[in-house]
Design an enzyme around this catalytic site. Structure first.
Site, PDB file in Angstrom:
ATOM      1  N   PRO A  98       0.815  -1.218   0.000  1.00 55.60           N
ATOM      2  CA  PRO A  98       0.000   0.000   0.000  1.00 55.60           C
ATOM      3  C   PRO A  98       0.853   1.275   0.000  1.00 55.60           C
ATOM      4  O   PRO A  98       0.478   2.274  -0.612  1.00 55.60           O
ATOM      5  CB  PRO A  98      -0.824  -0.134   1.280  1.00 55.60           C
ATOM      6  CG  PRO A  98      -0.945  -1.604   1.489  1.00 55.60           C
ATOM      7  CD  PRO A  98       0.379  -2.164   1.047  1.00 55.60           C
ATOM      8  N   TYR A  99       1.969   1.238   0.694  1.00 54.65           N
ATOM      9  CA  TYR A  99       2.876   2.393   0.684  1.00 54.65           C
ATOM     10  C   TYR A  99       3.271   2.743  -0.741  1.00 54.65           C
ATOM     11  O   TYR A  99       3.129   3.890  -1.190  1.00 54.65           O
ATOM     12  CB  TYR A  99       4.110   2.081   1.518  1.00 54.65           C
ATOM     13  CG  TYR A  99       5.259   3.035   1.323  1.00 54.65           C
ATOM     14  CD1 TYR A  99       5.152   4.379   1.687  1.00 54.65           C
ATOM     15  CD2 TYR A  99       6.468   2.608   0.775  1.00 54.65           C
ATOM     16  CE1 TYR A  99       6.216   5.260   1.515  1.00 54.65           C
ATOM     17  CE2 TYR A  99       7.530   3.473   0.599  1.00 54.65           C
ATOM     18  CZ  TYR A  99       7.401   4.797   0.967  1.00 54.65           C
ATOM     19  OH  TYR A  99       8.452   5.666   0.793  1.00 54.65           O
ATOM     20  N   ALA A 100       3.775   1.757  -1.472  1.00 50.61           N
ATOM     21  CA  ALA A 100       4.201   2.003  -2.846  1.00 50.61           C
ATOM     22  C   ALA A 100       3.034   2.436  -3.727  1.00 50.61           C
ATOM     23  O   ALA A 100       3.172   3.323  -4.574  1.00 50.61           O
ATOM     24  CB  ALA A 100       4.859   0.749  -3.414  1.00 50.61           C
TER      25      ALA A 100
END
Length: 317
Positions: A150-152
């Site tokens: 999710p960060y990326a």
């Protein structure tokens, strides 16, 4: 000119603040001092900045559109370095909605205000994680549409929104993909701190695949800051840049260098590589070299020596 640095009390942000102040610029740092790690540590990052009359600190959250609007209306920044974000692929797997709120919606607020106040230069901090598991070396022409965390994914979404704001409203924007930044003030959840903490305790450190076959493109923070400042003031309408050392180091070699510098022994515990982590990061930096004059200056051993000096001061060891 006035420079707004979001996430200005953080690892990279505080170094950008110091570098801008050293150039004699007016600098406004915006930070929410969240508890992802201790806020007191972030406040120490700005101790030198607070002695400079050109420095202003505003405490606020980039999710708060009204608070950000007040900063723009009051200080009228000409340039914005948007570095505030929720960081870390693994933590994002447990908290995906938080990452969307901060990294996507927060960035939308910055983009909209940059448009409304006609800023002369905007940089959006992104990450090498957007490349996912694509073959290396990574260059900016690759289609980064399969992020592993999710960060990326939220960082890639912010990149796409940045292009849209440039296309629709002419916001002059440079997206910077950072590669494994390390150095003084590094977060406690980052690899150098995690390893040194364990080594001091005589506890085992976790090395994915035993450190073999896992490579990271370690980039010293002062080299990143040089790239940020060049991108802030360059005359490019929109561009995406890799900022990395372009010299991947195997994780086991990283540990051996750290042992030599600290004089501490590493007790290694091997674990499988998490699904959110690629086996190798490797930046092609031709574009940044050509258009920004970006040229990393710090080899790993020297950078880790600087980090160790700071760590010993920070922790009194």
């Amino acid at each position: 000119m006035t420079y707004l640095v979001t996430g200005g009390a953080g690892f990279i942000g505080s170094h950008v603040v110091d570098a801008l102040l050293a150039r004699g610029e007016q600098v406004v740092a915006f930070d929410n001092f969240n508890d992802y790690y201790t806020p007191d540590r972030k406040r120490r990052h700005l101790m030198t900045a607070h002695t400079n009359p050109n420095f202003t600190l505003v405490t606020g959250d980039i999710r708060d559109a009204d608070a950000l609007a007040h900063v723009f209306a009051t200080h009228k920044p000409t340039h914005v370095a948007h570095l505030a974000a929720m960081a870390g692929p693994r933590y994002s797997v447990q908290h995906p909605l938080l990452y969307e709120e901060v990294n996507v919606r927060g960035t939308m607020h910055i983009l909209d205000l940059a448009h409304r106040y006609a800023v002369k230069g905007l940089i959006i901090a992104s990450t090498s994680s957007v490349y996912g598991a694509l073959p290396t070396p990574w260059d900016e022409s690759q289609t980064a549409d399969r992020p592993l965390s999710p960060y990326a994914a939220t960082k890639r979404a912010a990149e796409i929104l940045a292009y849209t704001y440039h296309y629709q409203y002419g916001v002059p924007t440079r997206v910077l993909r950072f590669f494994t930044v390390y150095g003084p003030r590094g977060r406690p959840d980052m690899t150098p701190s995690l390893f040194v903490d364990k080594m001091r305790q005589g506890a085992p450190i976790t090395l994915f695949n035993g450190g073999v076959g896992v490579y990271r493109d370690w980039t010293y923070v002062s080299d990143i800051v040089a790239g940020v400042l060049a991108a802030l003031t360059c005359d490019l309408p929109f561009e995406v840049f890799n900022l990395g050392n372009s010299d991947p180091v195997e994780l086991i070699e990283f540990v051996r260098v750290l042992e030599q510098i600290t004089g501490l022994n590493a007790h290694i515990e091997s674990q499988p590589l998490p699904a959110a982590d690629p086996p190798r990061t490797f930046a092609r930096i031709d574009r940044a070299q050509t258009l920004l004059g970006f040229q990393p200056q710090t080899p790993l051993a020297r950078g880790l020596a600087h980090y160790w000096e700071w760590y010993r001061r920070e922790y009194g060891c």
